[in-house]
Write a protein that holds these residues in place. Sequence first.
Motif, PDB file in Angstrom:
ATOM      1  N   SER A   1     -10.156  -8.113  -6.235  1.00 42.23           N
ATOM      2  CA  SER A   1     -10.641  -6.775  -6.587  1.00 42.23           C
ATOM      3  C   SER A   1      -9.811  -6.111  -7.674  1.00 42.23           C
ATOM      4  N   ARG A   2      -8.758  -6.809  -8.164  1.00 43.63           N
ATOM      5  CA  ARG A   2      -7.908  -6.277  -9.230  1.00 43.63           C
ATOM      6  C   ARG A   2      -7.408  -4.870  -8.897  1.00 43.63           C
ATOM      7  N   GLY A   3      -6.845  -4.714  -7.711  1.00 39.14           N
ATOM      8  CA  GLY A   3      -6.397  -3.407  -7.257  1.00 39.14           C
ATOM      9  C   GLY A   3      -5.103  -2.964  -7.908  1.00 39.14           C
ATOM     10  N   PRO A   4      -4.616  -1.807  -7.496  1.00 36.12           N
ATOM     11  CA  PRO A   4      -3.362  -1.277  -8.053  1.00 36.12           C
ATOM     12  C   PRO A   4      -2.149  -1.956  -7.435  1.00 36.12           C
ATOM     13  N   CYS A   5      -0.983  -1.661  -7.973  1.00 37.53           N
ATOM     14  CA  CYS A   5       0.273  -2.052  -7.336  1.00 37.53           C
ATOM     15  C   CYS A   5       0.931  -0.796  -6.769  1.00 37.53           C
ATOM     16  N   TYR A   6       2.035  -0.958  -6.078  1.00 32.19           N
ATOM     17  CA  TYR A   6       2.707   0.185  -5.461  1.00 32.19           C
ATOM     18  C   TYR A   6       3.153   1.197  -6.514  1.00 32.19           C
TER      19      TYR A   6
ATOM     20  N   ILE B   1       5.037  -8.501   3.678  1.00 32.71           N
ATOM     21  CA  ILE B   1       4.757  -7.259   4.386  1.00 32.71           C
ATOM     22  C   ILE B   1       6.025  -6.423   4.374  1.00 32.71           C
ATOM     23  N   ASP B   2       5.889  -5.216   3.837  1.00 29.52           N
ATOM     24  CA  ASP B   2       7.059  -4.343   3.723  1.00 29.52           C
ATOM     25  C   ASP B   2       7.162  -3.446   4.948  1.00 29.52           C
ATOM     26  N   GLY B   3       8.152  -3.725   5.791  1.00 33.68           N
ATOM     27  CA  GLY B   3       8.427  -2.891   6.949  1.00 33.68           C
ATOM     28  C   GLY B   3       9.785  -2.245   6.847  1.00 33.68           C
ATOM     29  N   SER B   4      10.262  -2.072   5.629  1.00 32.91           N
ATOM     30  CA  SER B   4      11.602  -1.520   5.416  1.00 32.91           C
ATOM     31  C   SER B   4      11.586   0.001   5.548  1.00 32.91           C
ATOM     32  N   ASP B   5      12.747   0.560   5.756  1.00 33.63           N
ATOM     33  CA  ASP B   5      12.900   2.027   5.804  1.00 33.63           C
ATOM     34  C   ASP B   5      13.805   2.430   4.643  1.00 33.63           C
ATOM     35  N   ASN B   6      13.492   1.863   3.475  1.00 27.41           N
ATOM     36  CA  ASN B   6      14.377   2.007   2.331  1.00 27.41           C
ATOM     37  C   ASN B   6      13.544   1.945   1.057  1.00 27.41           C
ATOM     38  N   LEU B   7      13.518   3.020   0.288  1.00 26.33           N
ATOM     39  CA  LEU B   7      12.678   3.069  -0.899  1.00 26.33           C
ATOM     40  C   LEU B   7      13.100   2.064  -1.962  1.00 26.33           C
TER      41      LEU B   7
ATOM     42  N   TYR C   1       1.770  -2.599   2.717  1.00 26.57           N
ATOM     43  CA  TYR C   1       2.706  -1.485   2.704  1.00 26.57           C
ATOM     44  C   TYR C   1       2.478  -0.587   3.917  1.00 26.57           C
ATOM     45  N   GLY C   2       3.570  -0.150   4.534  1.00 26.28           N
ATOM     46  CA  GLY C   2       3.492   0.826   5.610  1.00 26.28           C
ATOM     47  C   GLY C   2       4.710   1.737   5.568  1.00 26.28           C
ATOM     48  N   ALA C   3       4.522   2.979   5.972  1.00 26.42           N
ATOM     49  CA  ALA C   3       5.628   3.929   6.014  1.00 26.42           C
ATOM     50  C   ALA C   3       5.367   4.911   7.147  1.00 26.42           C
ATOM     51  N   ILE C   4       6.447   5.385   7.781  1.00 26.12           N
ATOM     52  CA  ILE C   4       6.322   6.326   8.894  1.00 26.12           C
ATOM     53  C   ILE C   4       7.398   7.402   8.799  1.00 26.12           C
ATOM     54  N   SER C   5       7.085   8.586   9.304  1.00 32.06           N
ATOM     55  CA  SER C   5       8.054   9.674   9.400  1.00 32.06           C
ATOM     56  C   SER C   5       7.523  10.704  10.379  1.00 32.06           C
ATOM     57  N   ARG C   6       8.344  11.043  11.359  1.00 32.11           N
ATOM     58  CA  ARG C   6       7.988  12.052  12.354  1.00 32.11           C
ATOM     59  C   ARG C   6       6.672  11.708  13.040  1.00 32.11           C
TER      60      ARG C   6
END
Length: 380
Positions: free
Chosen positions: A286-291, A242-248, A267-272
């Motif tokens: 489901s053979r989904g996409p990657c980031y 689980i990516d909870g980083s604040d760093n791309l 994946y999660g991201a927040i701003s303002r």
Amino acid sequence: MLSQERLSRLRESLSRISVEEARRKQKAGVKLIDVRDDEETAKGSPVGAARISRSFLELQIENVAPDADAELMVLCASGARSLFAADDLKRLGYSSVHSVEGGFQAWEAAGLPVEKHRQLSAAEKERYARHLRIPEVGAGGQARLLSKKVALVGAGGLGSPVALYLAAAGIGTLGLIDNDRLERSNLQRQILHTDDRVGELKISSAAKSLKAFNPDIALNLHETRLNEDNAQEILGDYDMVIDGSDNLATRYVVSDASTQLNIPMIYGAISRFEGQVSAFWPNGPSRGPCYRCLFPEKPPASLTPSCAEAGVLGVLPGVIGTIMATEAIKILLAIGEPLIGRLLIYNALDCSFRNLEIAANPHCNQCQSNRGSATLAGRS
């Protein structure tokens, strides 16, 4: 007496097969359903069988067999309850159902393969009692959660609610990956921590809170920043990241490593006032996409300011983090419809949610070369 009469009628009207035939069919892909109670399956269950207690069969069968035309086999202890269960499934519309003669007793006597499942202790049954009442979770699902290992990158804003709710849900092992120290400005949103711990390593502070909250969970503390050199070594021991980083830069490392290891990434991201959530698992069912299918290359820093630069509403990580934790649990339990192939966008100012479809990029350099069998990295 009426039950005996009905049982005799069912023996005549329903399809019955031997345990040897059931095993042959199972190898060919036919689903075998063990309808015994948890206390009975504690002694073992046929390898690969779906365990649904007879009491919950009608409620849970669609999770295991959504197709009413699929061939099914039902097994109990000795072959009686499975007849009643098979009859009920026929009444629900399942067209091809077999009762396994002799049940688990005959299966064991024939020397067919058996697997044992983790059983909940009295304390665990008390702690997770509300989970046990949910048909989609139950004792089997809770035992599954207790056996899982989840890596959490970042013990800050998003990591706080994710870690707390996964600990509460009974994830067996949480791996916390972070090398930052707590600052007072973090406390506006990072609810794992307290004012008297300012200056401590975040993972140390987080461990104190999580152990106080649920002393039975195991914690692995990784005092490091995830990078290309250590990501696969660290994450390779986990069922999910689980990516909870604040760093791309870190987020791309997490994405690439999870794709290469064939484990799901939340994946999660927040701003303002805005947040995003998705789940990536290119090798999943489901053979989904990657980031990188969504964001092929890292955008300029000027377009992606951090929370320290742009600011963030203090409660926003709670909204996004709890959704991330929910998605993690859904994937680990194989229930519901996870956010794989979808990006959920939340705006706090107008309280709106938007779902955007995300397709796998057939030209993605990262995930296309790593697509293979739909396996949770050997941890099914």
